[in-house]
Motif scaffolding. Structure first.
Motif, PDB file in Angstrom:
ATOM      1  N   LEU A 118      12.274  -5.937  -4.811  1.00  0.00           N
ATOM      2  CA  LEU A 118      13.040  -4.746  -4.408  1.00  0.00           C
ATOM      3  C   LEU A 118      12.948  -4.535  -2.905  1.00  0.00           C
ATOM      4  N   GLU A 119      11.751  -4.687  -2.360  1.00  0.00           N
ATOM      5  CA  GLU A 119      11.543  -4.512  -0.920  1.00  0.00           C
ATOM      6  C   GLU A 119      12.324  -5.578  -0.139  1.00  0.00           C
ATOM      7  N   ALA A 120      12.235  -6.825  -0.581  1.00  0.00           N
ATOM      8  CA  ALA A 120      12.920  -7.925   0.103  1.00  0.00           C
ATOM      9  C   ALA A 120      14.437  -7.741   0.068  1.00  0.00           C
ATOM     10  N   ASP A 121      14.942  -7.193  -1.027  1.00  0.00           N
ATOM     11  CA  ASP A 121      16.379  -6.971  -1.178  1.00  0.00           C
ATOM     12  C   ASP A 121      16.861  -5.713  -0.466  1.00  0.00           C
ATOM     13  N   GLY A 122      15.931  -4.905   0.071  1.00  0.00           N
ATOM     14  CA  GLY A 122      16.305  -3.693   0.785  1.00  0.00           C
ATOM     15  C   GLY A 122      17.008  -2.670  -0.091  1.00  0.00           C
ATOM     16  N   ILE A 123      16.600  -2.587  -1.344  1.00  0.00           N
ATOM     17  CA  ILE A 123      17.236  -1.675  -2.299  1.00  0.00           C
ATOM     18  C   ILE A 123      17.085  -0.212  -1.866  1.00  0.00           C
ATOM     19  N   TYR A 124      15.943   0.115  -1.288  1.00  0.00           N
ATOM     20  CA  TYR A 124      15.676   1.501  -0.866  1.00  0.00           C
ATOM     21  C   TYR A 124      15.584   1.567   0.650  1.00  0.00           C
ATOM     22  N   ASP A 125      15.977   2.694   1.217  1.00  0.00           N
ATOM     23  CA  ASP A 125      15.896   2.883   2.666  1.00  0.00           C
ATOM     24  C   ASP A 125      14.452   3.042   3.141  1.00  0.00           C
ATOM     25  N   ASP A 126      13.609   3.599   2.290  1.00  0.00           N
ATOM     26  CA  ASP A 126      12.214   3.846   2.641  1.00  0.00           C
ATOM     27  C   ASP A 126      11.308   2.906   1.855  1.00  0.00           C
ATOM     28  N   PRO A 127      10.077   2.692   2.330  1.00  0.00           N
ATOM     29  CA  PRO A 127       9.153   1.808   1.616  1.00  0.00           C
ATOM     30  C   PRO A 127       8.808   2.337   0.222  1.00  0.00           C
TER      31      PRO A 127
END
Length: 178
Positions: A118-127
């Motif tokens: 999810l982090e690698a795909d940039g799904i969310y604007d925040d961590p």
């Protein structure tokens, strides 16, 4: 019937997490409760006063032939915001933190890999701030918390907070619904 497996997650008010999981094919039961704290047999009131360290959580019993653990994680990360510390919508406090409480090393590795993706795909604007911790003990919540949405579908809390989660679930996971 196949053997069932358990998954335990926390993503804010347990009512808001229980309702979406109950709609999935392969889910045998969803139990609201508390985990991740330091007090035995916590009460709702003590959890709400943040005296116990527990998170409001749900334990999902599911048939792995119908639904896999990654499906559980996908639904979980869709129906709550994993980027807010100790908060989901109007609910604020450490009992509303985001967490995956794993039952074995396989679940731990799957949860960590899912979050990394999810982090690698940039799904969310925040961590993502979701804790990934071993499940030590799950305490079932009081009876009036079980099946809350089913019993109170027209309460303001449910219509404002749970209905949008159900809409998102039904749109994104139509192929997984019971």
């Amino acid at each position: 019937m196949a053997d069932t497996e358990l998954a335990t997650v926390a993503g804010g008010c347990f009512w808001c997490i229980e309702a979406p999981f109950k709609e999935l094919r392969g889910v045998e039961s969803v139990t609201s409760g508390y985990c991740g704290g330091h007090v035995e047999n916590p009460s709702y009131e003590a959890v709400c006063r943040e005296e116990t360290g527990h998170a409001e959580a749900v334990q999902i019993e599911y048939d792995p032939d119908e639904l896999d653990y990654e499906d559980i994680l996908a639904v979980f990360f869709t129906v709550h915001d994993p980027t807010t510390v100790d908060r989901q919508g109007p609910d604020v406090g450490s009992q509303y933190r985001s967490g995956v409480f794993y039952h074995d090393d396989e679940q731990k590795e799957a949860a960590e890999a899912f979050i990394e993706e999810l982090e690698a795909d940039g799904i969310y604007d925040d961590p993502i701030v979701t804790e990934v911790s071993p499940l030590e003990t799950f305490y079932e919540a009081e009876g009036y918390h079980q099946d809350y949405f089913e019993k109170n579908p027209n309460s303001t809390y449910c219509t404002v907070n749970i209905n949008p989660k159900l809409s998102k679930l039904r749109e994104r996971f139509a192929d997984k619904l019971a």
